[in-house]
Write a protein that holds these residues in place. Structure first.
Motif, PDB file in Angstrom:
ATOM      1  N   MET A   1       0.847  -1.199   0.000  1.00 55.59           N
ATOM      2  CA  MET A   1       0.000   0.000   0.000  1.00 55.59           C
ATOM      3  C   MET A   1       0.879   1.244   0.000  1.00 55.59           C
ATOM      4  SD  MET A   1      -2.894   1.197   2.782  1.00 55.59           S
ATOM      5  CE  MET A   1      -4.012  -0.117   2.345  1.00 55.59           C
ATOM      6  N   GLU A   2       0.501   2.253  -0.798  1.00 57.14           N
ATOM      7  CA  GLU A   2       1.274   3.483  -0.842  1.00 57.14           C
ATOM      8  C   GLU A   2       1.348   4.122   0.536  1.00 57.14           C
ATOM      9  OE1 GLU A   2      -0.056   6.245  -3.767  1.00 57.14           O
ATOM     10  OE2 GLU A   2      -0.480   4.677  -5.233  1.00 57.14           O
ATOM     11  N   GLN A   4       1.118   7.188   1.516  1.00 55.10           N
ATOM     12  CA  GLN A   4       0.068   8.170   1.805  1.00 55.10           C
ATOM     13  C   GLN A   4      -1.238   7.488   2.197  1.00 55.10           C
ATOM     14  OE1 GLN A   4      -0.954  10.729  -1.466  1.00 55.10           O
ATOM     15  NE2 GLN A   4      -2.143  12.136  -0.201  1.00 55.10           N
ATOM     16  N   LEU A   5      -1.582   6.418   1.476  1.00 54.35           N
ATOM     17  CA  LEU A   5      -2.813   5.695   1.791  1.00 54.35           C
ATOM     18  C   LEU A   5      -2.707   5.017   3.152  1.00 54.35           C
ATOM     19  CD1 LEU A   5      -3.714   4.044  -1.644  1.00 54.35           C
ATOM     20  CD2 LEU A   5      -4.410   6.255  -0.734  1.00 54.35           C
ATOM     21  N   ARG A   9      -5.041   5.509   6.471  1.00 52.24           N
ATOM     22  CA  ARG A   9      -5.634   4.358   7.153  1.00 52.24           C
ATOM     23  C   ARG A   9      -5.315   4.380   8.644  1.00 52.24           C
ATOM     24  NH1 ARG A   9      -3.251  -1.504   5.971  1.00 52.24           N
ATOM     25  NH2 ARG A   9      -1.541  -0.519   7.099  1.00 52.24           N
ATOM     26  N   SER A 109      -8.839  -2.649   1.925  1.00 52.27           N
ATOM     27  CA  SER A 109      -7.982  -2.731   0.734  1.00 52.27           C
ATOM     28  C   SER A 109      -7.096  -3.970   0.736  1.00 52.27           C
ATOM     29  CB  SER A 109      -7.107  -1.482   0.622  1.00 52.27           C
ATOM     30  OG  SER A 109      -7.916  -0.339   0.438  1.00 52.27           O
ATOM     31  N   PRO A 131      -9.385   5.187   1.691  1.00 53.09           N
ATOM     32  CA  PRO A 131      -8.356   5.961   0.985  1.00 53.09           C
ATOM     33  C   PRO A 131      -8.399   5.765  -0.528  1.00 53.09           C
ATOM     34  CG  PRO A 131      -7.419   4.947   2.944  1.00 53.09           C
ATOM     35  CD  PRO A 131      -8.812   4.390   2.794  1.00 53.09           C
ATOM     36  N   ASP A 132      -8.571   4.503  -0.974  1.00 51.22           N
ATOM     37  CA  ASP A 132      -8.688   4.198  -2.399  1.00 51.22           C
ATOM     38  C   ASP A 132      -9.993   3.423  -2.594  1.00 51.22           C
ATOM     39  OD1 ASP A 132      -8.527   2.984  -4.980  1.00 51.22           O
ATOM     40  OD2 ASP A 132      -6.347   3.228  -4.965  1.00 51.22           O
ATOM     41  N   MET A 133     -11.025   4.119  -3.035  1.00 45.69           N
ATOM     42  CA  MET A 133     -12.348   3.519  -3.111  1.00 45.69           C
ATOM     43  C   MET A 133     -12.445   2.415  -4.155  1.00 45.69           C
ATOM     44  SD  MET A 133     -14.784   6.871  -2.608  1.00 45.69           S
ATOM     45  CE  MET A 133     -13.881   7.832  -3.852  1.00 45.69           C
ATOM     46  N   LEU A 134     -11.777   2.594  -5.302  1.00 42.92           N
ATOM     47  CA  LEU A 134     -11.835   1.576  -6.347  1.00 42.92           C
ATOM     48  C   LEU A 134     -11.105   0.315  -5.894  1.00 42.92           C
ATOM     49  CD1 LEU A 134     -12.758   0.730  -9.122  1.00 42.92           C
ATOM     50  CD2 LEU A 134     -10.713   1.825 -10.095  1.00 42.92           C
ATOM     51  N   MET A 135      -9.978   0.481  -5.233  1.00 45.27           N
ATOM     52  CA  MET A 135      -9.261  -0.677  -4.693  1.00 45.27           C
ATOM     53  C   MET A 135     -10.142  -1.430  -3.700  1.00 45.27           C
ATOM     54  SD  MET A 135      -5.710  -0.790  -2.462  1.00 45.27           S
ATOM     55  CE  MET A 135      -4.808   0.179  -3.671  1.00 45.27           C
TER      56      MET A 135
END
Length: 281
Positions: A1-2, A4-5, A9, A109, A131-135
């Motif tokens: 996971m990046e 920033q994400l 979290r 995620s 943080p990443d909705m599509l993921m």
């Protein structure tokens, strides 16, 4: 996971763990308020008694625990980032005599489940904060069995949600708060019509439907509303923690005046608007 994400979290995990005491205190009140969205999610899932269901970002346990009473020969796995919120869920299950469930503290995620594990997946008011909705959507689809359904509720547009804009607009008028970065997690991030439905399609779902669910947050009195928002609403508490006592009192009086202007009957019942979206794998 990046990085920033991951930072987002960890911040959210800390926030929700910190707010777990307030959610425990107001749990019956809050769950009664949010029940219509849970019911719409449940109606969308076409549940069978033997289903294995995943409830993501379930907090204090709903709609997962209600689902558990429907899938009596199956099971519900209730997940959340915050272990202290899941502790409230376990207490709620014990009070209701519900045993066909388990709790798992995990990140949406990186769901710790095999592909095609669940017959259905529910998520009430989680997507706005991922943080990443599509993921997140793709992970839910990954663990969903072919033909299974995913259903989620999110807050609609600000103008439909006086219950939160009454207080946040007053705070913003009185304080210089930094604007969040574009696309950052937040209440109304998924509110635009078609936004979450489009996300579901990108994640690989078909037969996607969208329904608006509206109602009121019935607090009874302004004081009850103020106390509730100051114990469960993270954006409110975060902002007011930076205000001195005089500013805080001024904001409180202006919020009460705004509510009284819109609701002159002295019954603090504030409008909300949500969107419930479902799709099939």
């Amino acid at each position: 996971m990046e990085a920033q994400l991951e930072q987002i979290r960890e911040q959210q995990k800390e926030t929700w763990n910190r707010f777990s005491a307030g959610w425990r205190k107001w749990d019956e009140f809050t769950m009664d308020w949010l029940r219509p969205m849970g019911e719409e999610i449940i109606n969308s899932l076409d549940l069978q008694a033997t289903d294995i269901v995943l409830d993501v970002a379930a907090g204090t346990g709903e709609p997962g625990l209600t689902i558990a009473t429907i899938v009596q020969d199956g099971k519900v796995v209730i997940t959340d980032l915050a272990e202290k919120m899941l502790a409230v869920a376990r207490d709620n299950a014990a009070k209701k005599g519900i045993t066909n469930y388990e709790t798992v503290a995990c990140d949406v995620s990186e769901l710790p489940f095999e592909d095609a594990t669940f017959d259905a997946v529910s998520c009430r008011f989680g997507f706005m904060f991922f943080p990443d909705m599509l993921m997140a959507a793709r992970e839910m689809v990954r663990v969903l069995k072919p033909g299974g359904k995913l259903a989620a509720a999110v807050w609609g547009m600000p103008e439909k949600n006086f219950w939160i804009t009454a207080i946040m607009s007053t705070i913003n008028r009185n304080m210089q708060l930094p604007a969040p970065p574009p696309g950052a997690p937040g209440m109304f991030r998924c509110g635009s019509p078609g936004f979450l439905a489009d996300l579901f399609r990108k994640a690989g779902l078909k037969n996607v439907t969208e329904k608006e669910v509206t109602g009121t947050l019935n607090c009874g009195t302004n004081d009850n509303y103020w106390n509730f928002m100051n114990e469960v609403a993270a954006p409110v508490v975060f902002a007011l923690s930076k205000a001195d006592e005089a500013t805080r009192d001024k904001i409180k009086q202006e919020v009460f005046a705004l509510v009284d202007q819109k609701l002159p009957g002295k019954n603090t019942a504030l409008d909300y608007g949500t969107v419930v979206v479902s799709g099939e794998k």
